[in-house]
Design a protein around this motif. Structure first.
Motif, PDB file in Angstrom:
ATOM      1  N   SER A  66       5.880  12.615   3.963  1.00 61.01           N
ATOM      2  CA  SER A  66       7.057  11.752   4.005  1.00 61.01           C
ATOM      3  C   SER A  66       7.290  11.034   2.678  1.00 61.01           C
ATOM      4  O   SER A  66       8.340  10.459   2.460  1.00 61.01           O
ATOM      5  CB  SER A  66       6.918  10.718   5.125  1.00 61.01           C
ATOM      6  N   GLU A  67       6.301  11.056   1.806  1.00 61.50           N
ATOM      7  CA  GLU A  67       6.373  10.469   0.472  1.00 61.50           C
ATOM      8  C   GLU A  67       6.742   8.997   0.499  1.00 61.50           C
ATOM      9  O   GLU A  67       7.461   8.510  -0.358  1.00 61.50           O
ATOM     10  CB  GLU A  67       7.328  11.266  -0.418  1.00 61.50           C
ATOM     11  N   GLN A  68       6.212   8.270   1.471  1.00 54.85           N
ATOM     12  CA  GLN A  68       6.447   6.839   1.574  1.00 54.85           C
ATOM     13  C   GLN A  68       5.239   6.068   1.051  1.00 54.85           C
ATOM     14  O   GLN A  68       4.114   6.514   1.196  1.00 54.85           O
ATOM     15  CB  GLN A  68       6.675   6.436   3.031  1.00 54.85           C
ATOM     16  N   GLU A  69       5.516   4.929   0.447  1.00 59.04           N
ATOM     17  CA  GLU A  69       4.479   3.984   0.063  1.00 59.04           C
ATOM     18  C   GLU A  69       4.879   2.620   0.596  1.00 59.04           C
ATOM     19  O   GLU A  69       6.064   2.264   0.583  1.00 59.04           O
ATOM     20  CB  GLU A  69       4.309   3.920  -1.453  1.00 59.04           C
ATOM     21  N   ILE A  70       3.908   1.866   1.056  1.00 52.91           N
ATOM     22  CA  ILE A  70       4.160   0.540   1.602  1.00 52.91           C
ATOM     23  C   ILE A  70       3.122  -0.408   1.015  1.00 52.91           C
ATOM     24  O   ILE A  70       1.921  -0.094   1.001  1.00 52.91           O
ATOM     25  CB  ILE A  70       4.054   0.541   3.141  1.00 52.91           C
ATOM     26  N   THR A  71       3.589  -1.557   0.545  1.00 49.69           N
ATOM     27  CA  THR A  71       2.681  -2.578   0.036  1.00 49.69           C
ATOM     28  C   THR A  71       3.072  -3.925   0.632  1.00 49.69           C
ATOM     29  O   THR A  71       4.252  -4.291   0.633  1.00 49.69           O
ATOM     30  CB  THR A  71       2.721  -2.667  -1.500  1.00 49.69           C
ATOM     31  N   PHE A  72       2.067  -4.629   1.131  1.00 52.16           N
ATOM     32  CA  PHE A  72       2.243  -5.972   1.667  1.00 52.16           C
ATOM     33  C   PHE A  72       1.587  -6.966   0.715  1.00 52.16           C
ATOM     34  O   PHE A  72       0.501  -6.704   0.194  1.00 52.16           O
ATOM     35  CB  PHE A  72       1.563  -6.095   3.034  1.00 52.16           C
ATOM     36  N   TYR A  73       2.231  -8.103   0.519  1.00 46.56           N
ATOM     37  CA  TYR A  73       1.699  -9.176  -0.316  1.00 46.56           C
ATOM     38  C   TYR A  73       1.735 -10.477   0.476  1.00 46.56           C
ATOM     39  O   TYR A  73       2.727 -10.757   1.151  1.00 46.56           O
ATOM     40  CB  TYR A  73       2.561  -9.390  -1.566  1.00 46.56           C
ATOM     41  N   THR A  74       0.676 -11.256   0.359  1.00 47.91           N
ATOM     42  CA  THR A  74       0.679 -12.611   0.899  1.00 47.91           C
ATOM     43  C   THR A  74       0.049 -13.524  -0.139  1.00 47.91           C
ATOM     44  O   THR A  74      -0.713 -13.070  -1.007  1.00 47.91           O
ATOM     45  CB  THR A  74      -0.101 -12.743   2.225  1.00 47.91           C
ATOM     46  N   ALA A  75       0.372 -14.800  -0.055  1.00 50.40           N
ATOM     47  CA  ALA A  75      -0.230 -15.774  -0.966  1.00 50.40           C
ATOM     48  C   ALA A  75      -0.098 -17.158  -0.370  1.00 50.40           C
ATOM     49  O   ALA A  75       0.851 -17.442   0.376  1.00 50.40           O
ATOM     50  CB  ALA A  75       0.453 -15.728  -2.327  1.00 50.40           C
ATOM     51  N   GLU A  76      -1.032 -17.996  -0.707  1.00 50.23           N
ATOM     52  CA  GLU A  76      -0.931 -19.405  -0.361  1.00 50.23           C
ATOM     53  C   GLU A  76       0.121 -20.017  -1.279  1.00 50.23           C
ATOM     54  O   GLU A  76       0.121 -19.764  -2.489  1.00 50.23           O
ATOM     55  CB  GLU A  76      -2.278 -20.106  -0.553  1.00 50.23           C
ATOM     56  N   ALA A  77       1.001 -20.809  -0.729  1.00 51.01           N
ATOM     57  CA  ALA A  77       2.093 -21.389  -1.514  1.00 51.01           C
ATOM     58  C   ALA A  77       1.584 -22.234  -2.672  1.00 51.01           C
ATOM     59  O   ALA A  77       2.170 -22.217  -3.760  1.00 51.01           O
ATOM     60  CB  ALA A  77       3.007 -22.221  -0.609  1.00 51.01           C
TER      61      ALA A  77
END
Length: 139
Positions: free
Chosen positions: A32-43
């Motif tokens: 499917s040639e998909q990439e997914i990236t999730f990011y989180t951070a403390e404010a």
């Protein structure tokens, strides 16, 4: 991708960002040639929401960007989107990779940095945390 291994939340913060990547081979169906990236951070790890958005975008492009480039790069154009749109992309992407642990609390505001057919990069903030999700395909 030119790195040998995926970045994972378990790696801990990288420049204040917690990053979870899923590459082509991780996202069904194969090919499917998909990439997914999730990011989180403390404010409180950033001077503000736009600083978080800029760094997440830079890391999405290339995490080896020099420290001086990171300090001068800004995100000037963001398009406000409904927090439900952000939540939908986040939840849909988490479902694709069967990542039940990727839940988000109530959000205060969300924005699109990219909303193209082949790349959606959304950022959002809650009370004390920042979030970003990037879905892309080369198909």
């Amino acid at each position: 991708m030119n790195r040998e291994s995926r970045r994972s939340f378990d790696d801990g913060p990288i420049a204040g960002l917690r990053i979870q990547e899923y590459w082509h081979s991780d996202v069904p169906p194969r090919g499917s040639e998909q990439e997914i990236t999730f990011y989180t951070a403390e404010a409180d790890s950033f001077d503000g929401f736009h600083d978080f958005a800029a760094l997440a975008l830079l890391f999405n492009w290339e995490d080896a960007i020099t420290e001086s480039a990171r300090s001068t790069f800004t995100v000037d154009v963001t398009t406000s989107i409904d927090t439900e749109a952000f939540a939908k992309l986040w939840v849909d992407c988490a479902a694709k990779v069967k990542a039940d642990h990727l839940t988000i609390p109530e959000l205060e505001a969300s924005f699109a940095l990219s909303d193209e057919w082949n790349c959606r990069f959304y950022v959002a903030h809650g009370k004390n945390k920042f979030y970003a999700v990037c879905w892309s395909t080369s198909a």
